[in-house]
Design an enzyme around this catalytic site. Sequence first.
Site, PDB file in Angstrom:
ATOM      1  N   HIS B 362     -15.230   9.947   6.307  1.00  0.00           N
ATOM      2  CA  HIS B 362     -14.619  10.620   7.454  1.00  0.00           C
ATOM      3  C   HIS B 362     -13.807  11.846   7.020  1.00  0.00           C
ATOM      4  CE1 HIS B 362     -15.692   7.045   9.729  1.00  0.00           C
ATOM      5  NE2 HIS B 362     -15.202   7.550  10.824  1.00  0.00           N
ATOM      6  N   GLU B 387      -3.613 -16.197   1.636  1.00  0.00           N
ATOM      7  CA  GLU B 387      -4.342 -17.456   1.393  1.00  0.00           C
ATOM      8  C   GLU B 387      -4.911 -17.503  -0.025  1.00  0.00           C
ATOM      9  OE1 GLU B 387      -6.371 -19.059   4.778  1.00  0.00           O
ATOM     10  OE2 GLU B 387      -5.365 -17.661   6.114  1.00  0.00           O
TER      11      GLU B 387
HETATM   12  C1  FAD Z   1       0.375 -10.661   6.022  1.00  0.00           C
HETATM   13  C2  FAD Z   1       0.571 -11.953   5.307  1.00  0.00           C
HETATM   14  C3  FAD Z   1       0.449 -13.148   5.986  1.00  0.00           C
HETATM   15  C4  FAD Z   1       0.679 -14.358   5.328  1.00  0.00           C
HETATM   16  N1  FAD Z   1       0.605 -15.532   6.046  1.00  0.00           N
HETATM   17  C5  FAD Z   1       0.975 -16.687   5.429  1.00  0.00           C
HETATM   18  C6  FAD Z   1       1.053 -17.914   6.173  1.00  0.00           C
HETATM   19  O1  FAD Z   1       0.748 -17.964   7.364  1.00  0.00           O
HETATM   20  N2  FAD Z   1       1.467 -19.030   5.543  1.00  0.00           N
HETATM   21  C7  FAD Z   1       1.817 -19.033   4.236  1.00  0.00           C
HETATM   22  O2  FAD Z   1       2.203 -20.081   3.748  1.00  0.00           O
HETATM   23  N3  FAD Z   1       1.749 -17.900   3.502  1.00  0.00           N
HETATM   24  C8  FAD Z   1       1.343 -16.729   4.061  1.00  0.00           C
HETATM   25  N4  FAD Z   1       1.287 -15.569   3.325  1.00  0.00           N
HETATM   26  C9  FAD Z   1       1.686 -15.605   1.922  1.00  0.00           C
HETATM   27  C10 FAD Z   1       0.535 -15.418   0.948  1.00  0.00           C
HETATM   28  O3  FAD Z   1      -0.276 -16.547   0.940  1.00  0.00           O
HETATM   29  C11 FAD Z   1       1.146 -15.096  -0.410  1.00  0.00           C
HETATM   30  O4  FAD Z   1       1.722 -13.819  -0.311  1.00  0.00           O
HETATM   31  C12 FAD Z   1       0.133 -15.154  -1.516  1.00  0.00           C
HETATM   32  O5  FAD Z   1      -0.302 -16.441  -1.741  1.00  0.00           O
HETATM   33  C13 FAD Z   1       0.689 -14.575  -2.830  1.00  0.00           C
HETATM   34  O6  FAD Z   1       1.938 -15.056  -3.156  1.00  0.00           O
HETATM   35  P1  FAD Z   1       3.134 -14.043  -3.544  1.00  0.00           P
HETATM   36  O7  FAD Z   1       3.215 -13.071  -2.464  1.00  0.00           O
HETATM   37  O8  FAD Z   1       4.330 -14.824  -3.849  1.00  0.00           O
HETATM   38  O9  FAD Z   1       2.612 -13.303  -4.828  1.00  0.00           O
HETATM   39  P2  FAD Z   1       2.779 -13.785  -6.354  1.00  0.00           P
HETATM   40  O10 FAD Z   1       2.328 -15.177  -6.471  1.00  0.00           O
HETATM   41  O11 FAD Z   1       4.132 -13.460  -6.804  1.00  0.00           O
HETATM   42  O12 FAD Z   1       1.729 -12.851  -7.063  1.00  0.00           O
HETATM   43  C14 FAD Z   1       2.033 -11.544  -7.590  1.00  0.00           C
HETATM   44  C15 FAD Z   1       0.852 -11.105  -8.440  1.00  0.00           C
HETATM   45  O13 FAD Z   1       0.742 -11.980  -9.579  1.00  0.00           O
HETATM   46  C16 FAD Z   1      -0.545 -12.489  -9.653  1.00  0.00           C
HETATM   47  N5  FAD Z   1      -0.529 -13.836 -10.226  1.00  0.00           N
HETATM   48  C17 FAD Z   1       0.262 -14.875  -9.910  1.00  0.00           C
HETATM   49  N6  FAD Z   1      -0.055 -15.950 -10.639  1.00  0.00           N
HETATM   50  C18 FAD Z   1      -1.083 -15.583 -11.443  1.00  0.00           C
HETATM   51  C19 FAD Z   1      -1.855 -16.240 -12.436  1.00  0.00           C
HETATM   52  N7  FAD Z   1      -1.654 -17.527 -12.723  1.00  0.00           N
HETATM   53  N8  FAD Z   1      -2.820 -15.542 -13.062  1.00  0.00           N
HETATM   54  C20 FAD Z   1      -3.056 -14.245 -12.762  1.00  0.00           C
HETATM   55  N9  FAD Z   1      -2.369 -13.571 -11.834  1.00  0.00           N
HETATM   56  C21 FAD Z   1      -1.382 -14.238 -11.186  1.00  0.00           C
HETATM   57  C22 FAD Z   1      -1.026 -12.522  -8.227  1.00  0.00           C
HETATM   58  O14 FAD Z   1      -2.431 -12.618  -8.150  1.00  0.00           O
HETATM   59  C23 FAD Z   1      -0.477 -11.208  -7.699  1.00  0.00           C
HETATM   60  O15 FAD Z   1      -1.327 -10.168  -8.066  1.00  0.00           O
HETATM   61  C24 FAD Z   1       1.020 -14.355   3.962  1.00  0.00           C
HETATM   62  C25 FAD Z   1       1.117 -13.144   3.270  1.00  0.00           C
HETATM   63  C26 FAD Z   1       0.908 -11.958   3.928  1.00  0.00           C
HETATM   64  C27 FAD Z   1       1.057 -10.681   3.162  1.00  0.00           C
END
Ligand code: FAD
Lengths: 250, 411
Positions: B362, B387
Amino acid sequence: MKIAVCIKRVPDSEARIKIGSDGKEIDGSGVKFVLNPYDEYAVEEALKLKGAAGAGEVVAVSLGTDAAQETIRTALAMGADRGILLKADNAGVDPLPAARVLAAELGEGGYDLILLGKLAIDDYSQAVGTMVAELLNLPCVSAITHLDITDGKGKAEREIEGGVEVVEFELPAVLTAEKGLNEPRYPALRGIMLAKKKPLEVKDVTLDPGGLEVLKLALPAERKAGRIVGEGPEAVPALLDALRNEAKVL
Amino acid sequence: MYDIPYLTEEHHQVREIVRDFAEREVRPIARDHDLEAKFPWENVKKMGELGFMGAPWPARLGGAEMDYLSYIIVVEELAKVDASHAITVSAHTTLGTSPIMEFGSEEQQKRYVPLLASGQVLGGFGLTEADAGSDAGGTKTVAVEKGDHYVINGAKIFITHAGVGEIFVITARTDPKAKQRNRGITSFIVTKDTVDLEACQQLGVGHVPDLPKTPGVRAGKKEDKLGWRASDTRELILEDAEVPKENRLGELGKGFVNFLKTLDDGRIGVGALSLGLAEGALNECLSYTAERKQFGRYIASFQGVHFALADIATEIEAARHLVYYAAWLRQHDKPYKTEAAMAKLFASEVAMRATTKAVQLHGGYGYTTDYPVERMIRDAKVGEIGEGTSEIQRIVIARALLGDLVNVTGD
Ligand SMILES: Cc1cc2nc3c(=O)[nH]c(=O)nc-3n(C[C@H](O)[C@H](O)[C@H](O)COP(=O)(O)OP(=O)(O)OC[C@H]3O[C@@H](n4cnc5c(N)ncnc54)[C@H](O)[C@@H]3O)c2cc1C
């Protein structure tokens, strides 16, 4: 109140139409088919009437190939009670044989009201509804935009140039639906499964050959892009000139 | 029309209904709701009436009595037009309602599912916490038994529907001393009033006055997000929340294994959402490149554009099969954990690539809010995070490949 609605399976208005190799029919492959939009108004109106009356039956009748069963099931999913497919291999384009077959079926049914769309968006003939009425010797109001039924009497409105025509009629009657009559409902998901359990009767019919023959189909010429001749009052002479001499509409 | 082996005529009918709805009711409002981060209550009401909010649940519990694939199609078709609408249905169905369907007692199902499946109120799932994201077993929320109820304290973050919703499944630690920390987690059902009481009462959706609300449960601040802006994401705070014992969901100490199952389901949903988003982006490209002229030609006539379109389309086809296959496995009660992770991983990354290419096709116009692809690229990103992040999906897949070897340190 027992109501029949005639419905037709037609190509979606947004489908890209290709002409078949024989040059006389469209190529249906890859084309999405839908319930004719004007028939949707007819189905909705029938369902509303039944809903308001609290009782009655809505029967969806379609003339077409086996594939039209899908179209009937759409009407059943919207809430119609049962379906009848008048199965013919080729429904052709001649409205009269189609109207004859429909009238033969509808005349037997004891319907208080027969509803159709004012036209089908495939061939735009706008004739089947009125022909059915004529064949059944029933009153007919075409292209209605409003409908009231009270005590076995009907009152329908149709748009005419510069106004609204109000027509009163006795039941049974044949009506054809115009856009604006109502806002058709979406079938609920639950309706899909319920529709599967509703009766859909398939009757083989034979159409008489009719008097119309398709010689050739052609796509309309591509529309030329518009042109802005200018802006404001200064543009008026150029616009008039273009309308007179190019478009030749004045 | 795609004829694909997983789908029946009824599935095509579901698709037609949802497509029609999405075009007529969602498309006209998607842009403004995104810009204003406004929750689409009017459409939630309509979607409830049409059965979109409870597609796979039985009619006796207020559902549409369709199947899991139908639910997947609903999510996909909505996402073609607006991902926020799609996540509303997906989070409500697989995160909010399915744990109660899956692990709830008959009593719990009868009390909560009809309200959820009909779309009368919205549901959600509270798992993530500040220190428990990818490491969801690290939950710090605690539930202490006290007479006929539990007292729960903790804060869940990023919870979809925490503001607008009324019924939630949450996890809390019931046994802090459990040798395996995952065994000390239990699920509960909690309730609260929607934050949009007035609007809900006016519209007649989203609030059930006679549903008893759990004292001590409330929504926290609303997140200001990159995408999914018309979806509601907030904190869900439990402060001395008094949860009757009958609201314990599933067995004591089974919260962890249960929510893993819920997430497997949810992942297929996010896969379907991502698939729809990618398809929507492709559709935008097909019409735009056939309208835009440069160098005296439609840009769709340049071979470089063909290559981009062909790549997007091919990836979409691959994602479609993974998503439908995972859904089909689940529907036929076959193991689907790994396939669900693959479907979500692949489809969400396809959506990211497809929307990025779509903006590119676009040009500058695609970088403005005048074109839906600007919203789509923002909406796609969270598919790789929510998730379970893409990394977590890869871990799940590798674990299936390698088994216990994954955890062997080699020391
Ligand atoms: C818009 C939105 C809606 C959501 N809705 C819900 C909901 O309804 N219910 C709910 O319970 N949660 C919900 N979530 C939360 C979502 O499931 C989490 O944000 C997600 O699981 C990641 O967790 P975190 O944000 O703590 O990231 P972190 O776990 O802190 O991860 C940070 C980074 O580290 C990486 N990382 C972590 N551990 C490892 C590993 N062992 N090996 C390699 N890399 C790793 C991750 O992949 C990521 O890149 C929502 C999130 C968003 C943004």
